[in-house]
Design an enzyme around this catalytic site. Structure first.
Site, short mmCIF file in Angstrom:
data_model
loop_
_atom_site.label_atom_id
_atom_site.label_comp_id
_atom_site.label_asym_id
_atom_site.label_seq_id
_atom_site.Cartn_x
_atom_site.Cartn_y
_atom_site.Cartn_z
N ASP D 18 2.59 -7.53 -5.34
CA ASP D 18 1.08 -6.86 -4.54
C ASP D 18 -0.10 -6.85 -5.60
O ASP D 18 -0.03 -7.20 -7.18
CB ASP D 18 1.53 -5.07 -5.13
N HIS D 20 -3.26 -6.52 -5.05
CA HIS D 20 -4.37 -5.97 -4.78
C HIS D 20 -5.60 -5.21 -6.07
O HIS D 20 -4.94 -4.78 -6.56
CB HIS D 20 -4.31 -4.47 -4.13
#
Lengths: 151, 473, 473, 151
Positions: D18, D20
């Site tokens: 991920d 983010h």
């Protein structure tokens, strides 16, 4: 405006209870600019008012506009009313003539059967109707074109 | 001869009794009881107070269906899901024509079949009690919106029913709506409506009155809309109305729209008596919409952007389904939320745009010409002045179906898309102003390589629905 | 030590042969044959010419699906129903990671099942022939859009495949996209991509190159985006690229966005060599979208309005389904048409807004500070300067996941919603500019009655998806 | 910034592939402002990297963030890795922990079963996690509050 001496008078109106005024205002301007004499009866005009005006002005053409979808019922018996009043004029109708105008040829046939000489959809340019009327009244373009831009 | 004078109390009472006998529900109206009812309403349902104390533009949709429970559901949805600040109740066409019997048949059929057999809420037929059920069910102020030349019974019933705002006026609900009602007749009818609103106002229940600003909704030059709004405001003020919302319909040019809303606010405050609280309402584009929801959302957003800059007190929103007629409640709420998003993103930016002052000055000069013409035509009386100015064509509205207006002037956009007057007919206007319009239209003609003609008018009428502001060849 | 110098021809050939052996389709690339192919393409498919000769902002969506026939159908729809002027082909994630084997498996599964098992078009796997089928099927120019740190093989195949525009760059496809790729590594890889584009250019096939302007897409201060765009433009120009489109992502404040696009255009023309034709691209809001299509349409329209005022050469549009990820083709086309409607209504109005010049001046001064820092860090060499400036934190990008950037600066909106820098960390900037930012943020803190803190940053990140521009408490 | 002498060290990172970064940046700021020592491992952090950092900094808490919907698979065996490395810290996880988070209680149960002490959804304010951590570490508000506005 320089008026053409050969010009014919056109009676114009929105039939029935319809109050759509924009189209007819544009048509009035277009036919005037093309050299016709225009009698604009405005919105919500009855069959009888069309007939009276056509007689009073010795109209060469009666142009009926309808945009609210009830043209067919508003025009039932219209040509009989004109005939009884002694009107001898070309009759055109244009606008949104049926709700859900999917097949315009069918609509055209309906209104021709009612007695109209020409039937136009709402996308028609005024120029097209003017050209048609010149044809039907036996006018040449030069008879009227001088007047188009002199306002 | 009808003049701009307040209807005496006994005359008010006489007309009130007369018109209340037009339909059985009129009998249920009791002024004293109605005052008590209004006093019982919570602050958040008091239209004038909510509107006048707002610190940003409030949003209001259009909406009306025949059955009471459906209307409640519709307004609850627009309030909840659409986040509408103010709500409407749009009245059906039969009621607008005072055809209460036909409205009754439609309502009964709607109740039987569940179909929307009327195009609005027949408030007269629902009567005082039905109106109050609606007012009680909805946790926000509600306005009556209609288009009725003779709205006397509608006013009597809806005021008693708890509504505190009422759209319309003798010019704005005549000229664009109907062919044969005389101006003198509609002015007389609306003097009663305003007088009744004034009677409530005198008792502390300030009924908000809102002349219909957009008029024919088609390329109306701002000064004409503003002059007519001010006249209707003056007539209402004479009858005792103290909360007046003047309206203006978006023409799509941001500079002209912002300038017009500024001019409307400034001139209304100047022309109307000090005791009147003036607010303004901006109508999102009232002309033809693109037959495509995506493009319609662009039109709506341009309205939101304009509202964020001009900051009117209220905005009447459109829906992306405008093209096809009455929107679903979902589409109606979507129009509200799109508008809200644009306003809330843009309003804190304090965007200032060039040329507002000059355009506002031009609009104000034009409006003063028209106001002077009305004053002169009426020898100082605004009622007589209005009737005579429309009669002579000194005051006119483009594309007016009414026989009471000449409808002889023609507007067209200039090279920036501002609405100018192409055909002046008999409109009273200083020559130097006419020269300005002519020069602007001539600039457009040069750009387009064609003569100024009605073709521009025709092209402009269709332009926004075709995806542009200006109808270029 | 890597420097900003043109790769020699023999080195170009060596790398080209090496990378083409990474995957079987690389063998089909024949430079001379590719030049002839490009020369056979009609004018309306030549990206640089179409873009550079446009007289109004051209619209381009994002779109990529794994199968060739689906991609053709998708682009035909966006061209026909969305009226996109320029088309994209977005590449899948496996290809971005150079995992061609996994992309192949995904493509085969997509062909078997009909499902979109990849999130884009695996152009390397489709090979030169597949790319050409796409180019031939679509009657408009198409750009390759991706996010690939090492895009050498992708470039070799898509250039030979007839694409004439290629997004990305060594900074803009590193810092916001990946954690562990070193800047030196990505610069070296992109020097090859640019050099290859330059080789085509030298032969008369001008490949358009477009650095990715929005970077992390989250409250990026304009001067940082502009400085990085200029650096990437300089690196491309050194390798022989002559058509460069510099990008900028909407921050939502109209004054700042218009000023930034003006500054981008002016500074790019100043910093880049005269023989480069510079165009600009404006990305509609790249941050979080409201979870509501109606509100999303408002966000999109604000972008359209900004584009109408700033008039960039190209606009990358968003769809109302942005919140939920990849949009349907209908929603994608709707975003295009909403944007088109707003631009076409507003652009002829020639709207000028207050404060543009002052904001542009501030942005240009900030950008020059950053460009000077890069120059100084590299002793005149922009490659070394960029690497060292990022290393020291003199150049930085907010919310950067990459280890190559400190990601230590923090932006926040001021009281008008313009993006300022709240935490400067080691960013090189004149003190008087820092004072301006501080004063603006202090004004906001006063308005909100709270201290300046990271809370403002957090609130601002969510503000637009929550329906506002500024994250007020 | 005035650092609180009683402050505890918090290791922070986004697990798995991920990328983010916004949420974790805000969290780093929030915990720093609240007086904690924060070690931010950034995005795309492996289970082993969390464990190593927790040991190296003698962390009082390990805060895991995940926003791309694959948290459950990324956290399989995570607590065993921590235990084997000898980490004795409170473990929290937060973000978009499941695709289509219709029933958060179910998601919470899933991650508690994996060994996390506390589970937060993506709407959680940093303040809530800070208050919880003060509780879990036995710190009082006054231990850390001095630092909150001094940056």
């Amino acid at each position: 405006m320089v008026l053409n001496t050969m010009s014919q008078t056109v009676v114009l109106g929105v039939i029935g209870s319809d109050a759509h005024v924009v189209g007819i205002t544009i048509l009035e301007q277009a036919f005037s600019a093309a050299g016709f004499d225009v009698v604009n009866l405005g919105v919500q005009t009855s069959q009888e008012e069309f007939a009276e005006a056509a007689v009073a002005h010795d109209a060469g053409a009666v142009l009926v506009s309808s945009l609210y979808g009830h043209a067919e019922q508003d025009c039932q018996g219209f040509h009989q009313v004109l005939e009884e009043a002694g009107v001898d004029a070309a009759t055109y109708i244009g606008g949104n003539l049926a709700v859900g105008q999917d097949d315009f040829e069918e609509t055209r046939a309906t209104f021709e059967a009612l007695g109209f000489d020409r039937v136009f959809d709402s996308e028609t340019d005024p120029e097209e109707a003017i050209a048609a009327l010149r044809d039907d009244l036996g006018l040449t373009t030069t008879d009227t074109e001088r007047a188009t831009i002199s306002s | 001869m009808i003049r701009d004078e307040r209807i005496p109390s006994d005359e008010l009472r006489r007309i009130d009794e007369e018109i209340r006998s037009d339909w059985p529900t009129g009998a249920d109206v009791d002024f004293e009881e109605a005052i008590a009812y209004h006093e019982s309403l919570p602050e958040r349902k008091r239209f004038a107070d909510v509107l006048e104390s707002a610190d940003k533009p409030l949003l209001q949709p259009r909406a009306g269906v025949p059955r009471l429970d459906d209307q409640i559901e519709l307004l609850e949805y627009l309030h909840g899901e659409g986040k509408a600040d103010l709500l409407p109740t749009t009245i059906d066409s039969y009621t607008r024509d005072n055809e209460y019997e036909k409205a009754q048949q439609g309502l009964e059929k709607a109740r039987e079949t569940g179909d929307d057999t009327l195009n609005g809420f027949p408030a007269v037929n629902h009567g005082v009690e039905g109106c109050r059920e609606l007012i009680e069910a909805i946790d926000a102020p509600i306005e009556v919106r209609h288009g009725t030349p003779d709205a006397r019974l509608l006013a009597a019933i809806t005021f008693a029913g708890g509504f505190q705002s009422f759209e319309g006026g003798p010019i704005s609900y005549n000229i664009p709506y109907t062919k044969r009602h005389g101006l003198e007749e509609t002015i007389e009818r609306w003097q009663f409506v305003d007088r009744l609103a004034g009677a409530y106002t005198q008792r502390g229940v300030r009924i908000n009155r809102e002349p219909f600003g957009p008029l024919t909704g088609t390329l109306v030059p701002p000064s004409i809309a503003i002059a007519i709004g001010i006249v209707e405001g003056q007539l209402a003020a004479t009858q005792g109305v103290r909360s007046i919302t003047l309206g203006y319909g978006q023409v799509g040019n941001v500079v002209q729209d912002v300038a017009a809303l500024n001019a409307l606010r400034d001139l209304a405050n100047e022309y109307l008596p000090d005791e009147v609280v003036v607010t303004t309402v901006f109508h999102e584009w009232m002309g033809g919409f693109p037959p495509d929801e995506a493009r319609a959302n662009g039109v709506i957003s341009l309205g939101g952007m304009t509202a964020a800059i001009a900051q009117p007190d209220k905005v009447i929103t459109k829906s992306p389904q405008e093209f096809q007629g009455v929107p679903t409640m979902q589409a109606n709420a979507a129009g509200l939320r799109t508008t809200r998003q644009v306003i809330d993103m843009a309003i804190e930016q304090n965007i200032g745009i060039d040329g507002i002052v000059e355009e506002q000055d031009l609009i104000e000069r034009e409006t003063r010409c028209l106001m002077d013409a009305i004053f002169t035509h009426g020898d100082g009386d605004v009622v007589q002045g209005t009737i005579k100015a429309f009669d002579s064509g000194a005051l006119d509205v483009p594309f007016a179906p009414s026989d009471s207006a000449k409808g002889a002037i023609l507007p067209a956009r200039d090279d920036d898309g501002r609405v100018r007057i192409f055909e002046w007919a008999d409109l009273e206007m200083d020559d130097d102003i006419k020269e300005i319009h002519k020069a602007r239209l001539s600039q457009r003609a040069d750009t387009e390589g064609r003569e100024q003609s009605f073709r521009m008018v025709a092209d402009d009428v269709d332009a926004i629905s075709d995806g542009k502001l200006i109808g270029r060849p």
